[in-house]
Design an enzyme around this catalytic site. Structure first.
Site, mmCIF file in Angstrom:
data_model
loop_
_atom_site.group_PDB
_atom_site.id
_atom_site.type_symbol
_atom_site.label_atom_id
_atom_site.label_comp_id
_atom_site.label_asym_id
_atom_site.label_seq_id
_atom_site.Cartn_x
_atom_site.Cartn_y
_atom_site.Cartn_z
ATOM 1 N N ASP A 1 -0.517 -0.710 -11.692
ATOM 2 C CA ASP A 1 0.930 -0.523 -11.569
ATOM 3 C C ASP A 1 1.476 -0.182 -12.951
ATOM 4 O O ASP A 1 0.801 -0.378 -13.961
ATOM 5 C CB ASP A 1 1.574 -1.828 -11.045
ATOM 6 C CG ASP A 1 2.938 -1.602 -10.411
ATOM 7 O OD1 ASP A 1 3.038 -1.646 -9.172
ATOM 8 O OD2 ASP A 1 3.922 -1.352 -11.156
ATOM 9 N N TYR B 1 14.723 10.777 -0.867
ATOM 10 C CA TYR B 1 13.536 10.000 -0.461
ATOM 11 C C TYR B 1 12.916 10.613 0.791
ATOM 12 O O TYR B 1 11.712 10.883 0.839
ATOM 13 C CB TYR B 1 13.969 8.557 -0.199
ATOM 14 C CG TYR B 1 12.879 7.636 0.306
ATOM 15 C CD1 TYR B 1 11.814 7.269 -0.504
ATOM 16 C CD2 TYR B 1 12.941 7.108 1.597
ATOM 17 C CE1 TYR B 1 10.835 6.399 -0.049
ATOM 18 C CE2 TYR B 1 11.978 6.235 2.064
ATOM 19 C CZ TYR B 1 10.915 5.887 1.237
ATOM 20 O OH TYR B 1 9.956 5.019 1.707
HETATM 21 P P1 NAD Z 1 8.022 -1.150 -4.070
HETATM 22 O O1 NAD Z 1 9.153 -0.461 -4.733
HETATM 23 O O2 NAD Z 1 8.156 -2.585 -3.714
HETATM 24 O O3 NAD Z 1 6.699 -0.985 -4.965
HETATM 25 C C1 NAD Z 1 6.367 0.213 -5.613
HETATM 26 C C2 NAD Z 1 5.516 -0.130 -6.830
HETATM 27 O O4 NAD Z 1 5.237 1.084 -7.530
HETATM 28 C C3 NAD Z 1 6.234 -1.061 -7.826
HETATM 29 O O5 NAD Z 1 5.419 -2.188 -8.115
HETATM 30 C C4 NAD Z 1 6.450 -0.180 -9.063
HETATM 31 O O6 NAD Z 1 6.355 -0.915 -10.288
HETATM 32 C C5 NAD Z 1 5.320 0.812 -8.923
HETATM 33 N N1 NAD Z 1 5.588 2.052 -9.652
HETATM 34 C C6 NAD Z 1 6.771 2.684 -9.830
HETATM 35 N N2 NAD Z 1 6.618 3.765 -10.583
HETATM 36 C C7 NAD Z 1 5.312 3.846 -10.903
HETATM 37 C C8 NAD Z 1 4.547 4.752 -11.673
HETATM 38 N N3 NAD Z 1 5.102 5.815 -12.275
HETATM 39 N N4 NAD Z 1 3.205 4.541 -11.760
HETATM 40 C C9 NAD Z 1 2.621 3.470 -11.182
HETATM 41 N N5 NAD Z 1 3.317 2.558 -10.455
HETATM 42 C C10 NAD Z 1 4.631 2.757 -10.314
HETATM 43 O O7 NAD Z 1 7.633 -0.310 -2.779
HETATM 44 P P2 NAD Z 1 6.920 -0.812 -1.444
HETATM 45 O O8 NAD Z 1 7.977 -1.318 -0.531
HETATM 46 O O9 NAD Z 1 5.758 -1.645 -1.748
HETATM 47 O O10 NAD Z 1 6.474 0.594 -0.847
HETATM 48 C C11 NAD Z 1 5.169 1.122 -1.024
HETATM 49 C C12 NAD Z 1 5.110 2.466 -0.314
HETATM 50 O O11 NAD Z 1 5.441 2.293 1.076
HETATM 51 C C13 NAD Z 1 6.071 3.525 -0.859
HETATM 52 O O12 NAD Z 1 5.475 4.800 -0.776
HETATM 53 C C14 NAD Z 1 7.230 3.467 0.111
HETATM 54 O O13 NAD Z 1 7.919 4.672 0.162
HETATM 55 C C15 NAD Z 1 6.520 3.167 1.420
HETATM 56 N N6 NAD Z 1 7.402 2.553 2.406
HETATM 57 C C16 NAD Z 1 7.873 1.289 2.236
HETATM 58 C C17 NAD Z 1 8.719 0.735 3.200
HETATM 59 C C18 NAD Z 1 9.263 -0.672 3.057
HETATM 60 O O14 NAD Z 1 10.059 -1.121 3.897
HETATM 61 N N7 NAD Z 1 8.861 -1.426 2.045
HETATM 62 C C19 NAD Z 1 9.095 1.486 4.338
HETATM 63 C C20 NAD Z 1 8.627 2.784 4.442
HETATM 64 C C21 NAD Z 1 7.748 3.316 3.506
#
Ligand code: NAD
Length: 317
Positions: A35, A142
């Site tokens: 991360d 998004y």
């Molecule tokens: P989140 O925001 O909780 O976690 C994302 C992680 O990515 C964070 O820990 C952040 O520090 C890290 N990050 C950000 N920029 C970065 C970079 N440049 N390099 C490396 N790491 C980086 O998101 P999440 O809820 O865990 O979602 C994960 C995936 O699932 C995403 O693609 C999101 O679009 C998708 N998603 C999530 C949901 C939901 O309800 N949580 C719903 C639909 C889709």
């Protein structure tokens, strides 16, 4: 099975729990978490690397060091935060994906997982039981980046034979790690506030129905898709998937069955309402059911019970 797995963006809401599940399945040393920031939860087991998915050089070093057989890309900017920083959201969500797909080809990665979202649908998509294929006209950066990402994934599969698999997650409800700035975050915050203050000011209107999925189901579904035989899968963009659809009013009623004094108020004019209004109320996931046996286990009352049980006594976010 001698898998070497890398999760990129592992410290977020989904990565935190996916890492636990993958380490339980394959062994802690077989799963590298990574991360851009240090983990929030103490995680003694397994290797962790600080990595920026937009930095191709250090990503290259990561792949050279571990030679992964599977990669899970979770780093992204979510819907509500993306509307604040549209240019950065596009950059992270698209260029991060392209970096990982290119390196996965170069390093002969066997399987890649990348999540899409119900945000790929838009104001002209059917709202009820939104089908796998329909009009898709997302109007958030998004949603636009997720739709473009789906097309890119399918292209890398068709053109280069990369085994990339994807799910259009609905709102994910969980208690271990905080949600990362999405439109469905209310369905997590409400539990913390209910336990802490017995009340919640909701940023969505009482009758905004959205599809949701409990984290246990999301993780189980993700692992099932990654285990499915290649020949079973017809979709290389992203699979519709859902657990249960409900409104804030329905969730508040359910919470009141456990906390009778709980009250909810509704804030008007929050920008997340406009996003939610363009999204499906419910999702048709029959293709996932048919092709790889998808079936959710948690309904609204089970989600509510499990969230309250696990959050009691835990420091709320
Ligand atoms: P989140 O925001 O909780 O976690 C994302 C992680 O990515 C964070 O820990 C952040 O520090 C890290 N990050 C950000 N920029 C970065 C970079 N440049 N390099 C490396 N790491 C980086 O998101 P999440 O809820 O865990 O979602 C994960 C995936 O699932 C995403 O693609 C999101 O679009 C998708 N998603 C999530 C949901 C939901 O309800 N949580 C719903 C639909 C889709």
């Amino acid at each position: 099975m001698n898998e070497r797995i890398i999760i990129i963006g592992s410290n977020g809401q989904i990565g935190t729990e996916l890492a636990i599940a993958l380490r339980a399945k394959f062994g802690p040393q077989h799963v590298v978490t990574s991360d851009i920031r240090e983990p929030q939860l103490p995680d003694a087991e397994g290797p962790f690397e600080i990595i920026d998915v937009l930095d191709r050089k250090s990503l290259h070093t990561l792949f050279t060091k571990y030679h992964p057989t599977q990669v899970y890309l979770l780093a992204a900017m979510l819907s509500a935060t993306g509307e604040k920083y549209p240019r950065q959201a596009w950059d992270l969500n698209i260029n991060g994906l392209l970096n990982v797909l290119d390196l996965s080809l170069e390093y002969h990665v066997k399987r890649v997982f990348w999540p899409s979202s119900i945000a790929v649908f838009g104001p002209h998509s059917p709202k009820a039981n939104t089908p796998q294929y329909s009009v898709m006209d997302p109007n958030t950066v998004y949603g636009i980046s997720k739709l473009a990402g789906e097309r890119i994934c399918e292209y890398y599969h068709t053109r280069y034979g990369l085994d990339v698999r994807s799910i259009r997650y609905p709102g994910i409800i969980s208690w271990k790690a905080a949600p990362g700035g999405g439109t469905t975050d209310y369905a997590v915050h409400i539990f913390h506030e209910a336990l802490k203050n017995n009340r919640y000011a909701c940023f969505l209107s009482p009758h905004t129905a959205l599809p949701m999925l409990y984290m246990d189901d999301a993780i189980r579904g993700t692992l099932a898709l990654m285990d499915a035989p290649t020949e079973a899968l017809s979709i290389r963009s992203s699979y519709n998937l859902t657990g249960v659809s409900f409104t804030p009013a329905m969730l508040a009623d359910e919470i009141r069955k456990h906390l009778s004094e709980f009250t909810i108020t509704y804030e008007e004019n929050d920008p997340r309402q406009a996003i939610a209004d363009t999204w499906p109320n419910s999702i048709d996931d029959t293709v996932a059911q048919r092709e790889w046996g998808w079936k959710p286990r948690f309904n609204l009352s089970q989600i509510t019970e499990d969230m309250l049980k696990n959050l009691k006594g835990k420091n709320t976010i």
